[in-house]
Write a protein that holds these residues in place. Sequence first.
Motif, mmCIF file in Angstrom:
data_model
loop_
_atom_site.group_PDB
_atom_site.id
_atom_site.type_symbol
_atom_site.label_atom_id
_atom_site.label_comp_id
_atom_site.label_asym_id
_atom_site.label_seq_id
_atom_site.Cartn_x
_atom_site.Cartn_y
_atom_site.Cartn_z
ATOM 1 N N LEU A 119 6.674 -13.178 7.065
ATOM 2 C CA LEU A 119 7.091 -12.526 5.830
ATOM 3 C C LEU A 119 5.975 -12.545 4.787
ATOM 4 O O LEU A 119 5.184 -13.482 4.730
ATOM 5 C CB LEU A 119 8.332 -13.205 5.250
ATOM 6 C CG LEU A 119 9.616 -13.144 6.078
ATOM 7 C CD1 LEU A 119 10.757 -13.833 5.325
ATOM 8 C CD2 LEU A 119 9.992 -11.704 6.415
ATOM 9 N N PRO A 120 5.914 -11.521 3.934
ATOM 10 C CA PRO A 120 4.939 -11.517 2.838
ATOM 11 C C PRO A 120 5.148 -12.713 1.914
ATOM 12 O O PRO A 120 6.281 -13.160 1.712
ATOM 13 C CB PRO A 120 5.236 -10.197 2.107
ATOM 14 C CG PRO A 120 5.892 -9.333 3.128
ATOM 15 C CD PRO A 120 6.697 -10.268 3.980
ATOM 16 N N GLN A 121 4.069 -13.211 1.338
ATOM 17 C CA GLN A 121 4.144 -14.410 0.510
ATOM 18 C C GLN A 121 5.068 -14.239 -0.681
ATOM 19 O O GLN A 121 5.792 -15.165 -1.060
ATOM 20 C CB GLN A 121 2.743 -14.783 0.024
ATOM 21 C CG GLN A 121 2.686 -16.151 -0.654
ATOM 22 C CD GLN A 121 3.078 -17.283 0.279
ATOM 23 O OE1 GLN A 121 2.624 -17.336 1.421
ATOM 24 N NE2 GLN A 121 3.923 -18.190 -0.203
ATOM 25 N N SER A 122 5.067 -13.053 -1.292
ATOM 26 C CA SER A 122 5.911 -12.842 -2.468
ATOM 27 C C SER A 122 7.391 -12.984 -2.125
ATOM 28 O O SER A 122 8.182 -13.472 -2.936
ATOM 29 C CB SER A 122 5.644 -11.461 -3.080
ATOM 30 O OG SER A 122 5.853 -10.431 -2.134
ATOM 31 N N ILE A 140 12.218 -4.373 2.304
ATOM 32 C CA ILE A 140 11.080 -4.362 1.384
ATOM 33 C C ILE A 140 11.064 -2.987 0.731
ATOM 34 O O ILE A 140 10.999 -1.955 1.410
ATOM 35 C CB ILE A 140 9.748 -4.617 2.092
ATOM 36 C CG1 ILE A 140 9.708 -6.040 2.666
ATOM 37 C CG2 ILE A 140 8.575 -4.412 1.135
ATOM 38 C CD1 ILE A 140 8.474 -6.329 3.499
ATOM 39 N N VAL A 299 5.973 -4.780 -4.916
ATOM 40 C CA VAL A 299 6.893 -5.240 -3.872
ATOM 41 C C VAL A 299 8.199 -5.754 -4.491
ATOM 42 O O VAL A 299 8.196 -6.558 -5.419
ATOM 43 C CB VAL A 299 6.250 -6.360 -3.041
ATOM 44 C CG1 VAL A 299 7.230 -6.878 -1.986
ATOM 45 C CG2 VAL A 299 4.975 -5.853 -2.375
ATOM 46 N N MET A 363 1.367 -2.227 3.203
ATOM 47 C CA MET A 363 1.741 -3.641 3.198
ATOM 48 C C MET A 363 0.788 -4.492 4.028
ATOM 49 O O MET A 363 0.744 -5.715 3.876
ATOM 50 C CB MET A 363 3.169 -3.816 3.705
ATOM 51 C CG MET A 363 4.253 -3.482 2.676
ATOM 52 S SD MET A 363 4.220 -4.547 1.213
ATOM 53 C CE MET A 363 4.665 -6.134 1.932
ATOM 54 N N LYS A 364 0.007 -3.860 4.890
ATOM 55 C CA LYS A 364 -0.979 -4.601 5.669
ATOM 56 C C LYS A 364 -2.207 -4.948 4.829
ATOM 57 O O LYS A 364 -3.015 -5.785 5.226
ATOM 58 C CB LYS A 364 -1.389 -3.782 6.902
ATOM 59 C CG LYS A 364 -0.254 -3.577 7.908
ATOM 60 C CD LYS A 364 -0.700 -2.719 9.072
ATOM 61 C CE LYS A 364 0.447 -2.487 10.050
ATOM 62 N NZ LYS A 364 0.057 -1.604 11.179
ATOM 63 N N LYS A 366 -3.200 -6.702 1.760
ATOM 64 C CA LYS A 366 -2.676 -7.650 0.783
ATOM 65 C C LYS A 366 -3.249 -7.428 -0.616
ATOM 66 O O LYS A 366 -2.629 -7.804 -1.613
ATOM 67 C CB LYS A 366 -2.958 -9.084 1.244
ATOM 68 C CG LYS A 366 -2.184 -9.484 2.491
ATOM 69 C CD LYS A 366 -2.446 -10.939 2.865
ATOM 70 C CE LYS A 366 -1.648 -11.330 4.102
ATOM 71 N NZ LYS A 366 -1.885 -12.747 4.490
ATOM 72 N N GLN A 369 -0.873 -5.422 -2.802
ATOM 73 C CA GLN A 369 0.474 -5.927 -3.051
ATOM 74 C C GLN A 369 0.564 -6.630 -4.400
ATOM 75 O O GLN A 369 -0.245 -7.494 -4.721
ATOM 76 C CB GLN A 369 0.881 -6.909 -1.954
ATOM 77 C CG GLN A 369 1.008 -6.298 -0.574
ATOM 78 C CD GLN A 369 1.382 -7.340 0.462
ATOM 79 O OE1 GLN A 369 1.972 -8.369 0.147
ATOM 80 N NE2 GLN A 369 1.040 -7.077 1.716
#
Length: 412
Positions: A119-122, A140, A299, A363-364, A366, A369
């Motif tokens: 999962l994305p950090q945010s 997302i 995001v 989204m790839k 970063k 984002q």
Amino acid sequence: MNSSKMVLRGVVAALALYGVVAQAEPLKANVIHWWTSGGESAAIRQFADAYDKAGGQWVDNAVAGADQARSTAINRIVGGDPPTAAQFNTSKQFHDLIDQGLLNNIDQVASKENWAGILPQSILDSIRVKGHYYAAPVDIHMLAWFFYSKPVFQKAGIASEPKSYDEFIADLGKLKSAGVIPLAFGGQPWQEKITFDAVLAEVGGQDLYLKVYRDRDANAVNSDAFRKVLVSFKKLHEFVDPGSPGRNWNDATALVTSGKAGVQIMGDWAKGEFVAARQTAGKDYGCFPGFGAHSPYLVTGDVFVFPKTDNATAIKAQNLLATVMTSPSAQVAFSARKGSIPIRPDVDASSLDVCAQEGIAIMKDKSRQLPNPEMLVSPDTQGALTDVVTNFWNKNQSVDDAQKAFASALKS
């Protein structure tokens, strides 16, 4: 193989990983959410059908309006009649419930699905508190997509998508001259705040955006750069119609789908309304994320939290819901109708539209984002800032006064 069979096969495979077995009685799950528009209803139905096929019984509790739905959920939790699950945004909105010990964690599901690794950090920062996972992310979204009618753009002589804020303003002028509503706008506080944040991220840039929301830097708010953001935001008011105040977001989208307006700034959930109107991305309407070719990707998304209970059956229902909602097949089926992109990268997203494909590609990267403001400030502060923005948008307030008001609200 049809889509329903694919969803069922995917869910069954996912459940096998968790050792979930068929119950003599279906695991009833009362689910509070605010997805009531045409596109949203079609999307949530994907989760409901998958849950029922997996041995559960989805009890739908739709409450119109996000604020109203959250209030209903909180009142029931505090009042001792909690739902099985309740929708919140990917934000700090539910952190008070965690602090008060009113939510169950879903660590088992998160661990087996390796959420920490995919999962994305945010999103992780929102759902994971003190090492425990308290919410299941289901989508997302990006707050500031621009959706436009291709026939209307052609009528106005707009040959290509704008690549900057200034080009966008020029195109709005062309739409106005063509006799259509240039900017389809829903005049509600949260929609005004979305538009403001899009301007802040683009005109102000990522550095200023983070200094304001993450660092709460008073000097940043008092800067000439922030003043330019306010001026640029209010400039858009010249291109909305008199009927915009109080308009729902999906009614604004309908102005674009019907050809009465040129473009709308809205989260990618608006795509669900285009799908419901039987319009195809890239053919009937176009989409681009942010004002420019390399605009920041704001995001955001939605999660479901699981109110505290010691009832073993209810806990099984909560784990089953978290498993089903985040399973690869259900994620794709949901995203196709909701307009979002899946929360996990290990899915076959080839069936999703061109807008979703662009979002997945972005989204790839970063570096593009940016967490939405609700991930960075408390609900109270977000509310105070929204009041400032909506006051500036709707009243004849000076830029200086708005700048001072924003700085004051940021301290709340």
